[in-house]
Design a protein around this motif. Structure first.
Motif, mmCIF file in Angstrom:
data_model
loop_
_atom_site.group_PDB
_atom_site.id
_atom_site.type_symbol
_atom_site.label_atom_id
_atom_site.label_comp_id
_atom_site.label_asym_id
_atom_site.label_seq_id
_atom_site.Cartn_x
_atom_site.Cartn_y
_atom_site.Cartn_z
ATOM 1 N N PHE B 20 0.843 -1.211 0.000
ATOM 2 C CA PHE B 20 0.000 0.000 0.000
ATOM 3 C C PHE B 20 0.875 1.256 0.000
ATOM 4 C CE2 PHE B 20 -4.565 -0.991 1.507
ATOM 5 C CZ PHE B 20 -4.631 -2.046 0.615
ATOM 6 N N GLU B 21 1.930 1.254 0.813
ATOM 7 C CA GLU B 21 2.785 2.445 0.900
ATOM 8 C C GLU B 21 3.394 2.780 -0.456
ATOM 9 O OE1 GLU B 21 5.603 2.021 4.130
ATOM 10 O OE2 GLU B 21 3.941 1.421 5.468
ATOM 11 N N LEU B 22 3.751 1.734 -1.194
ATOM 12 C CA LEU B 22 4.342 1.928 -2.528
ATOM 13 C C LEU B 22 3.275 2.453 -3.502
ATOM 14 C CD1 LEU B 22 7.277 1.333 -3.208
ATOM 15 C CD2 LEU B 22 6.545 -0.848 -4.201
ATOM 16 N N LEU B 23 2.074 1.903 -3.371
ATOM 17 C CA LEU B 23 0.991 2.272 -4.292
ATOM 18 C C LEU B 23 0.522 3.707 -4.078
ATOM 19 C CD1 LEU B 23 -1.100 -1.019 -4.124
ATOM 20 C CD2 LEU B 23 0.253 -0.201 -6.062
ATOM 21 N N ARG B 24 0.802 4.249 -2.891
ATOM 22 C CA ARG B 24 0.331 5.612 -2.601
ATOM 23 C C ARG B 24 1.143 6.681 -3.326
ATOM 24 N NH1 ARG B 24 -0.259 3.468 2.922
ATOM 25 N NH2 ARG B 24 -2.480 2.946 3.171
ATOM 26 N N ILE B 25 2.298 6.295 -3.869
ATOM 27 C CA ILE B 25 3.138 7.284 -4.572
ATOM 28 C C ILE B 25 2.789 7.254 -6.072
ATOM 29 C CG2 ILE B 25 5.467 8.195 -4.815
ATOM 30 C CD1 ILE B 25 6.372 6.127 -2.712
ATOM 31 N N PRO B 26 2.288 8.381 -6.637
ATOM 32 C CA PRO B 26 1.862 8.394 -8.049
ATOM 33 C C PRO B 26 3.048 8.464 -9.016
ATOM 34 C CG PRO B 26 1.498 10.552 -7.061
ATOM 35 C CD PRO B 26 2.013 9.660 -5.968
ATOM 36 N N SER B 27 3.691 7.340 -9.244
ATOM 37 C CA SER B 27 4.908 7.309 -10.080
ATOM 38 C C SER B 27 4.557 7.189 -11.563
ATOM 39 C CB SER B 27 5.804 6.149 -9.631
ATOM 40 O OG SER B 27 5.058 4.943 -9.562
ATOM 41 N N ILE B 28 3.937 8.252 -12.092
ATOM 42 C CA ILE B 28 3.497 8.276 -13.492
ATOM 43 C C ILE B 28 4.636 8.756 -14.377
ATOM 44 C CG2 ILE B 28 1.783 9.186 -15.106
ATOM 45 C CD1 ILE B 28 0.114 9.871 -12.512
ATOM 46 N N SER B 29 5.304 7.822 -15.037
ATOM 47 C CA SER B 29 6.506 8.186 -15.816
ATOM 48 C C SER B 29 6.163 8.961 -17.084
ATOM 49 C CB SER B 29 7.271 6.917 -16.185
ATOM 50 O OG SER B 29 6.384 5.971 -16.772
ATOM 51 N N ALA B 30 4.928 8.846 -17.578
ATOM 52 C CA ALA B 30 4.553 9.518 -18.836
ATOM 53 C C ALA B 30 4.339 11.018 -18.643
ATOM 54 C CB ALA B 30 3.281 8.896 -19.416
ATOM 55 N N ASP B 31 4.146 11.441 -17.394
ATOM 56 C CA ASP B 31 3.816 12.841 -17.133
ATOM 57 C C ASP B 31 4.883 13.484 -16.249
ATOM 58 O OD1 ASP B 31 2.807 15.274 -16.404
ATOM 59 O OD2 ASP B 31 0.748 14.537 -16.133
ATOM 60 N N SER B 32 5.626 14.419 -16.831
ATOM 61 C CA SER B 32 6.781 14.995 -16.128
ATOM 62 C C SER B 32 6.358 15.719 -14.843
ATOM 63 C CB SER B 32 7.512 15.967 -17.054
ATOM 64 O OG SER B 32 6.580 16.874 -17.625
ATOM 65 N N ALA B 33 5.073 16.020 -14.712
ATOM 66 C CA ALA B 33 4.624 16.689 -13.483
ATOM 67 C C ALA B 33 4.831 15.798 -12.259
ATOM 68 C CB ALA B 33 3.143 17.054 -13.620
ATOM 69 N N TYR B 34 5.005 14.492 -12.490
ATOM 70 C CA TYR B 34 5.135 13.542 -11.366
ATOM 71 C C TYR B 34 6.577 13.087 -11.143
ATOM 72 C CZ TYR B 34 0.077 13.486 -11.452
ATOM 73 O OH TYR B 34 -1.228 13.873 -11.401
ATOM 74 N N LYS B 35 7.513 13.846 -11.702
ATOM 75 C CA LYS B 35 8.929 13.464 -11.642
ATOM 76 C C LYS B 35 9.364 13.117 -10.209
ATOM 77 C CE LYS B 35 13.366 14.861 -13.522
ATOM 78 N NZ LYS B 35 14.403 15.484 -12.709
ATOM 79 N N ASN B 36 9.047 14.011 -9.263
ATOM 80 C CA ASN B 36 9.498 13.773 -7.882
ATOM 81 C C ASN B 36 8.911 12.498 -7.297
ATOM 82 O OD1 ASN B 36 11.071 16.028 -7.958
ATOM 83 N ND2 ASN B 36 9.476 17.372 -7.115
ATOM 84 N N ASP B 37 7.667 12.206 -7.660
ATOM 85 C CA ASP B 37 7.037 10.987 -7.143
ATOM 86 C C ASP B 37 7.708 9.740 -7.712
ATOM 87 O OD1 ASP B 37 4.834 12.138 -5.521
ATOM 88 O OD2 ASP B 37 4.267 13.008 -7.456
ATOM 89 N N VAL B 38 8.091 9.809 -8.994
ATOM 90 C CA VAL B 38 8.765 8.655 -9.594
ATOM 91 C C VAL B 38 10.089 8.414 -8.849
ATOM 92 C CG1 VAL B 38 9.722 7.680 -11.715
ATOM 93 C CG2 VAL B 38 7.702 9.156 -11.831
ATOM 94 N N LEU B 39 10.826 9.509 -8.607
ATOM 95 C CA LEU B 39 12.116 9.374 -7.913
ATOM 96 C C LEU B 39 11.920 8.860 -6.486
ATOM 97 C CD1 LEU B 39 13.761 12.700 -9.174
ATOM 98 C CD2 LEU B 39 14.236 10.364 -9.955
ATOM 99 N N LYS B 40 10.864 9.349 -5.835
ATOM 100 C CA LYS B 40 10.556 8.923 -4.466
ATOM 101 C C LYS B 40 10.288 7.409 -4.434
ATOM 102 C CE LYS B 40 7.243 10.316 -1.164
ATOM 103 N NZ LYS B 40 5.915 10.962 -1.103
#
Lengths: 463, 463
Positions: B20-40
């Motif tokens: 669940f903790e992993l799923l809570r981070i929106p790691s959307i690689s197609a949208d640069s607005a989520y860059k920090n979440d992908v890195l997190k």
């Protein structure tokens, strides 16, 4: 210099300033988010009519947006001119293509408008042209030269099909009683070649939805095995026209009025340069129905255009999805004597018939409008022709326009009145587009011409 | 009960909480607005590997998103399993179709998942399946039963074509040296009929833009005389497939591997019910290439799907506009031995060739991926088969999937290793769709099965 011309000269800066105030209100009737702005615009128009000298100014409620009525009866025995216009505007999107804000009017010089043009949504269509009549009334009023009675009917739903104008007109036939209707919501050929619009195309507008699977699907797991609603929609739309750009809907051309060779020859005489036309639009080539000229395709022939299409993933990057649905907005321009209701029905029947079993199809009719042809031998047209002669020093030529003002047919039916389409816009004014503008020359020329129309119409009617 | 099963039983709630903790981070690689979440998310994966007992945990920088590497070498003389997975996810839109928030995981029971399923973007693809391997490592580590060496390579760009994985792999061949690659990023037929994916389709993904006039035009004044970019785009897309849903791009089928009748008969034996298939998607009929079954259309045949289309007015009401441009995202699924680069070139050449003179066309290639077929007689496949036998009590059947994991072909080329596609998802998990979910049964079954794979693979390699 006539007293009218003098008054116009003395007040022209103020006339522009007052129009700017109207243009600053985003009266977008298609988008309910702007409801208050549309209503605010009605109030502003009413106020401007009062200031111009109109009497009995009313904001008439309808099931939709209100209609502003006003009149000035100088002598019941004199003929009456009913002025129609609209205070609503098209949505401004795509916003990013506007050089300046659509609702912050500015004046910029252009090649075609060396004296400057007013850039704003509605500058030409129709706030600018409608407001010319308000200012013309002020001119005639202040110079004591109002030659006949005048009534105003300014609506706020023209850009969404004037859905409640019929409701209003049928309930106010006495109030609206007049001898002719005068409308400035069209264009002319060029600033040095005035013209009067004698024909308009009708309109049938529908929205279609194609639904496939009950949810978006992974295009890897389902691709190839399930009909893709976008692919299906593109197939269906493509099939609506053949290789000659002839519309394939059964019965579509049944009622189309074919012009005589003589009429087509007359049309071909109007000044038109295909190279300039292509250059202005940055096109390497035009395209349209086989066997007709560009001028004819844009005025005397019906069309089928997709005005909008959307479905699936439109964001950044790549999403491998088969969307659940796809939609499109499709409009058909109609010519005399096509009937919008009938065409919409034919479209719906055909579109549902060609849908494959693998999808569901919904067709939602938006608004429609009847095509129109006006005479060129009655007092109304002759008065307009003489008025433009006075102000332009040239006899205007009659032209058929491809646009639609659905309500002129309605007026004829409900009020038994012909409409004179004396417009001062230019095709290059970019109405319905980003950077809509209206030449200062055209604005002033309109305010100068309208009083001439009143003078000539009064005279011709008393002959 | 084995010590492994016991450990799993005692810790299963925590294993879900950690996912669940992993799923809570929106790691959307197609949208640069989520860059920090992908890195997190990369950091979170690295941390979870450390906790599970991995050594040499590294966050390896690439020109794009980092790749998480980790290993645990119990004995250099033992065989090594390289686990691949990805921590990025698809965009969640259309958001309004999600019953609960895509990045707020919840457990709900469904008909297919009576024990409950985890609803969240990435629950199955691929955070849930990737994390099974992290937890399986913990199980083996804590019970002292890790039967061979393990390496992890978890990337963050799978959903956007793994653009930098090749760059990483080619620079780290020694670090990644192994005997087999194990991947859980696919599905199985049903919870009571396990299967192993032995084939994948490749992918060619392009974005197209059709430009007509240099600005949006009034469809009344220009309609019929100027090519409408949306109409043109629909024509061009429609022409890419004939009435038999055969793709018309010259040379498209040149390299397509045709299956033998025997292979097709074997495929036809896999459990499949067309009525249930249609019912699940709410379709009155399926549609696809003539001469092939639904299962074949979705796995062994190439496709052409429009994944997104947009142009013109998409707002409320009716706007009578001819837009300046229209765009579409188009993807083609490829089968052995079609080459993505070649197909993209063929598409571009053809699409530009069929464009009428009245428009300009741009084709922008997005990412591509090679198709793949895996053997069924090597230690890797046999170990996976025995492992599923142990946990499901049934021998899994080999199946071809229609999806694409472009990098398995890359691994074979760069590392000389076959990939075993032992996935535990179901087609009904709605990956890439709203309400993506992953059964608790499947999550636990995966964690139970993976250690069996290690055990059998070690044994088979030492034979």
């Amino acid at each position: 210099m006539s007293s009218q011309k003098e008054y116009l000269e003395q007040n022209k800066e103020r006339f522009v300033e007052e129009l700017f105030e109207l243009l600053r209100i985003p009266s977008i009737s298609a988008d309910s988010a702007y409801k208050n702005d549309v209503l605010k615009t009605a109030d502003a128009v009413a106020e401007s009519l009062r200031k111009a000298g109109a009497e009995n100014v009313e904001i008439c409620e309808t099931p939709g947006y209100p209609i502003v009525y006003a009149d000035k009866i100088v002598d019941p025995s004199l003929p009456t001119v009913l002025v129609y216009g609209h205070y609503d505007v098209q949505p401004p999107d795509p916003l990013d293509l506007w050089t300046t804000e659509p609702f912050e009017p500015v004046i910029r010089k252009t090649e075609i408008h060396p004296d400057g043009a007013i850039f704003a949504r509605g500058a030409c269509d129709d706030k600018g042209q409608m407001f010319m009549h308000v200012k013309a009334l002020e001119v005639m009023n202040q110079t004591g030269t109002l030659a006949c009675n005048v009534k105003f009917m300014i609506e706020g739903e023209e850009e969404v099909g004037s859905e409640n104008l019929g409701w209003f007109v049928s309930r106010n036939q006495e109030k609206l009683a007049a001898d002719v209707i005068l409308i400035s919501d069209t264009g002319m050929i060029a600033n040095d070649s005035p013209s009067i619009t004698t024909g308009l195309r009708g309109l049938s507008y529908v929205e279609v939805k194609v639904t496939g699977p009950n949810r978006d699907l992974h295009s890897g797991l389902y691709g190839g095995a399930v009909a893709n609603p976008i692919n299906v929609l593109t197939n269906m739309i493509a099939s609506l026209q053949d290789d000659n750009k002839h519309i394939t809907i059964p019965g579509f051309y049944e009622d189309v009025q074919e012009l005589s060779d003589a009429e087509r020859e007359a049309m071909a005489k109007a000044p038109f340069n295909l190279d300039n036309y292509k250059k202005a639009l940055d096109l390497s080539d035009v395209d349209g129905e086989l066997g007709y000229s560009t001028m004819e395709r844009a005025s005397i022939r019906p069309t089928l255009d997709v005005n909008g299409i959307w479905g699936g993933y439109q964001g950044e990057g790549a999403k491998t999805v088969i969307p659940s649905w796809a939609k499109a907005k499709i409009s058909m321009r109609l010519v005399p004597h096509q009937e919008p209701g009938k065409i919409t029905e034919l479209f719906q029947k055909h579109f549902e018939a060609i849908a494959p079993k693998s999808v569901k199809v919904e067709v939602t009719p938006h608004h429609g409008g009847l095509p129109y042809v006006s005479p060129t031998d009655d007092p109304g047209y002759r008065a307009a022709s003489k008025a433009m002669e006075d102000s332009f020093g040239k006899t205007p030529v009659p032209v058929r326009s491809g646009g639609s003002i659905p309500i002129v047919a309605l007026f004829e039916k409900e009020l038994g009145l012909k409409s004179i389409l004396m417009g001062f816009g230019l095709d290059s004014d970019a109405i319905h587009s980003p950077n809509e503008h209206y030449g200062l020359f055209n604005y002033y020329k309109g305010i100068e011409t309208i009083p001439h129309f009143f003078k000539h119409f009064a005279a011709l009617k008393s002959e």
